[in-house]
Scaffold this motif. Structure first.
Motif, PDB file in Angstrom:
ATOM      1  N   LYS A 462       9.679 -61.926  -9.882  1.00 23.56           N
ATOM      2  CA  LYS A 462       9.711 -61.915 -11.346  1.00 23.56           C
ATOM      3  C   LYS A 462       8.709 -60.925 -11.923  1.00 23.56           C
ATOM      4  N   ASP A 476       6.281 -58.045 -16.418  1.00 19.08           N
ATOM      5  CA  ASP A 476       7.533 -58.807 -16.360  1.00 19.08           C
ATOM      6  C   ASP A 476       8.669 -57.815 -16.124  1.00 19.08           C
ATOM      7  N   GLN A 477       9.291 -57.884 -14.942  1.00 19.88           N
ATOM      8  CA  GLN A 477      10.262 -56.848 -14.571  1.00 19.88           C
ATOM      9  C   GLN A 477      11.487 -56.855 -15.482  1.00 19.88           C
ATOM     10  N   HIS A 478      11.910 -58.014 -15.948  1.00 20.35           N
ATOM     11  CA  HIS A 478      13.095 -58.077 -16.809  1.00 20.35           C
ATOM     12  C   HIS A 478      12.823 -57.456 -18.177  1.00 20.35           C
ATOM     13  N   ARG A 479      11.718 -57.826 -18.786  1.00 20.79           N
ATOM     14  CA  ARG A 479      11.396 -57.274 -20.107  1.00 20.79           C
ATOM     15  C   ARG A 479      11.060 -55.795 -20.016  1.00 20.79           C
ATOM     16  N   HIS A 481      12.236 -53.611 -17.859  1.00 21.04           N
ATOM     17  CA  HIS A 481      13.478 -52.844 -17.690  1.00 21.04           C
ATOM     18  C   HIS A 481      14.286 -52.829 -18.977  1.00 21.04           C
ATOM     19  N   GLN A 482      14.208 -53.892 -19.763  1.00 22.78           N
ATOM     20  CA  GLN A 482      14.858 -53.895 -21.070  1.00 22.78           C
ATOM     21  C   GLN A 482      14.306 -52.776 -21.952  1.00 22.78           C
ATOM     22  N   LYS A 587      19.830 -55.784 -22.721  1.00 22.88           N
ATOM     23  CA  LYS A 587      19.721 -57.180 -22.313  1.00 22.88           C
ATOM     24  C   LYS A 587      20.681 -57.507 -21.183  1.00 22.88           C
ATOM     25  N   ALA A 590      19.606 -55.148 -17.724  1.00 29.44           N
ATOM     26  CA  ALA A 590      18.250 -55.168 -17.193  1.00 29.44           C
ATOM     27  C   ALA A 590      18.176 -55.979 -15.908  1.00 29.44           C
ATOM     28  N   ARG A 592      17.292 -58.719 -13.448  1.00 32.96           N
ATOM     29  CA  ARG A 592      17.108 -60.133 -13.745  1.00 32.96           C
ATOM     30  C   ARG A 592      15.909 -60.709 -12.992  1.00 32.96           C
ATOM     31  N   THR A 593      15.411 -61.796 -13.520  1.00 38.38           N
ATOM     32  CA  THR A 593      14.386 -62.551 -12.811  1.00 38.38           C
ATOM     33  C   THR A 593      14.982 -63.152 -11.547  1.00 38.38           C
TER      34      THR A 593
END
Length: 638
Positions: A462, A476-479, A481-482, A587, A590, A592-593
């Protein structure tokens, strides 16, 4: 002390009541169409302009009203469907409160034209702000036509709270579809800004679903039917493979009235347990007929939430009926101990005599013959060496075969510098997508010199942890990458130059007419980011090219999520269309966790994040990373 409590004037009371009844143009559509259904109409036409803000007109061929009834229909608490309080517990109609027309007339300009069957002339009434401006005799077709203009003209604050035309139209279409699905025996038509959106002839339930949501819907439906003393259930559910990540077509109807019931929705989800992926939602169109005395409808202003006397029984029946239907139509795996039809005798062999199979044994078969021949050939070679004779033909043939195979390997070990030597082959390192061969700037330039280029670590699939001179950064990899994708898409739409990969075979997708209309509005912006759309009409969209960063398998998921976001106006309408599209795509695409990243991908994501204009926040205004200094760590050990 003077008295301070006083009765409200009628126009103020009507405006307060209108706040409960009329929340947006879709509320007016619901009330007027339901009144037309209660009037016994077989044809209902809805006409809207500017998503209902300028005009909402409903025309029906129902029973019509007399001049007295037409005037009384705009009074508060005036209704033809209730005579006593006991009638509230055995309702079979929709509009029964007697406040709809009075509330609508209090906040809009209303014109009604109505004529009863058998009468030569009808009645016209015009109202503004709850007051009757004019009433006269007129020539009009049988039935009733009500036009609501300039909604919220006298309450500008309420008008300012309305969403964009696109979102308001979506709500109007939702209300129209709910009533149309509940009454397939009535012909419905809908027009918006002069365009024909829906033309639904009278039909059965299945055909009505197909006419609204597209011809491809027919192959997705599984019929559900169950008759008990408590409940009569009918309708359809989608096959498990058509479950979507967004809540799409989910409809409950109780006694031909659309309702929302989280409890019954959970029953449907439990029936699909093990058949659909997590965080996906099945579609369904379920019609429940129950005794009106066991249902309390009058618990919510919009009448979309009702209360059952025995919810547990309905839950069990609904769950088991759906499970049975999925198993009956071979959608779900079941234990079936009946005779398999595949074991039946084919028709061609039905009348033929039975032949007992015979077994033939090769008496000359010897599995050790090859070894014996090898030994014999070896001994014959020795004999010929002593006698000067010739070898047998078996030995010569084996030598020739072996020589053919050995010739393939001649010279491999003689030349170490030969290009055919695999020890000298160098593997070219692949560049991670997104770097584009250009160095990216780092926000944190205080990294210690002499550290290896890859000094990142993924924590719990994550977070990405990387070091800086003053401590470390947790991302935070998801945010993150967003943020990277958001700025990338926004840049492409602004410059209007993007890389598109052409497809060998075009992708053809099918959507409902309302979804296709939404994609038409987004077509130009989608083409800016790399989508090549060759055809977009009716229920079909043909895509011949996609952005380089997207795979073919993701196209359908991206467009479905995009449609869902724009329907629900996520992000908000205060942003431009390009900004909303970039946020929706970022969204969806990106990382995902829970998705593992190799070291190279981690490093590229970190570099690209700190090369963004606003690396600290995600597109949805959430922090992308935190910094922990060495001093903070030292304090933890005190």
């Amino acid at each position: 002390m003077a008295d301070i409590i006083q009765l409200l004037p009628d126009h103020v009371a009507n405006q307060i009541a209108a706040g409960e009844v009329v929340q947006r143009p879709a509320s007016v559509v619901k009330e007027l169409i339901e009144n037309a259904v209660d009037a016994g109409a077989t044809e209902i036409k809805l006409i809207a302009k500017d998503s209902g803000k300028t005009l909402i007109q409903v025309v029906d061929n129902g029973g019509g009203m007399s001049p007295t009834d037409a005037r009384l229909s705009f009074e508060r608490h005036a209704t033809s469907k209730i005579r006593a309080a006991e009638d509230l517990f055995r309702l079979g109609t929709k509009g029964f409160r007697g406040e709809a027309l009075a509330s609508i007339a209090a906040i809009a300009h209303v014109e009604m034209n109505t004529r009863q069957q058998g009468e030569e002339v009808g009645t016209r009434i015009r109202m503004e702000g709850g007051k009757i401006v004019d009433q006269e005799v007129t020539v009009t077709p049988e039935g009733t036509s009500i036009a609501v203009k300039n909604l919220f003209f006298n309450i500008p604050a309420r008008r300012n709270f309305l969403k964009s035309n696109q979102v308001e139209l979506r709500h109007v279409i939702d209300e129209f579809q709910r009533v149309a699905l509940a009454h397939p025996d009535i012909q419905f038509e809908m027009y918006h800004n002069g365009n024909d959106l829906f033309s639904l002839p009278a039909s059965n339930y299945r055909q009505r679903v197909v006419n609204i949501f597209g011809s491809k819907t027919n192959e997705k439906l599984v019929p559900v039917e169950e008759n008990t003393e408590v409940l009569k259930l009918s309708g359809f559910v989608y096959k498990p493979q058509h479950a979507r990540k967004s809540r799409g077509e989910q409809f409950f109807f109780v006694n031909n009235r659309f309702i929302k019931s989280p409890y019954l929705h959970h029953a449907v989800l439990s029936a699909f347990e093990g058949l659909i992926k997590e965080q996906t939602h099945p579609g369904y169109f379920l019609y429940l007929d129950v005794d009106p005395t066991t249902v309390d409808i009058n618990i919510h202003p919009t009448k979309t939430e009702i209360k059952f006397d025995d919810e547990h029984t309905l839950y069990a029946i609904l769950r088991s009926a759906i499970k049975h239907s999925l198993g009956q139509f071979n959608i779900a795996p079941v234990l079936d101990f009946d005779k398999d039809a595949g074991l039946e005798t084919p028709y061609d062999y039905k009348d033929k005599p039975i032949h007992v199979p015979t077994i033939e044994v090769d008496s000359d078969f010897n599995p050790f013959r090859d070894e014996e021949e090898t030994k014999i050939s070896g001994s014959e070679k020795k004999e010929t060496a002593y006698r000067g004779g010739k070898t047998s033909w078996q030995g010569s043939s084996r030598q020739e075969k072996r020589a053919d195979w050995e010739s393939l390997y001649v010279g491999l070990g003689d030349k170490p510098d030969s290009p055919d030597n695999f020890s000298s082959v160098e593997i070219e390192s692949d560049e991670v997508a997104g770097t584009e061969g250009k160095p990216t700037e780092r926000l944190f330039d205080d990294r210690e010199s002499g550290e290896p280029s890859f000094n990142t670590y993924q924590l719990h699939k994550k977070y990405i942890v990387t070091t800086i001179k003053s401590g470390m950064v947790i991302i935070d990899q998801h945010r993150a990458h967003q943020r990277v994708l958001y700025e990338q898409f926004l840049r492409q739409m602004t410059v209007k130059e993007s890389i598109s990969q052409q497809l060998l075979f075009p992708i053809v997708l099918h959507y409902s007419p309302s979804d296709t209309a939404l994609l038409k509005e987004l077509r130009e912006t989608l083409e800016f980011i790399g989508f090549a759309i060759a055809k977009l009409q009716g229920e079909e969209i043909e895509i011949t090219g996609i952005p380089a960063s997207i795979s073919e398998s993701e196209v359908s998921m991206i467009l479905e999520q995009l449609i869902a976001d724009f329907k629900d106006e996520i992000p908000d309408s205060s942003f431009s269309q390009s900004d909303r599209l970039a946020k929706s795509l970022s969204k969806t695409l990106a990382v995902r966790t829970g998705e593992p990243l190799n070291v190279a991908s981690q490093e590229v994501l970190v570099n690209n994040l700190f090369a963004c204009k606003e690396p600290t926040r995600s597109p949805f205004n959430r922090p992308t990373y935190i910094t922990i200094t060495v001093e903070d760590l030292e304090k933890k050990f005190l």
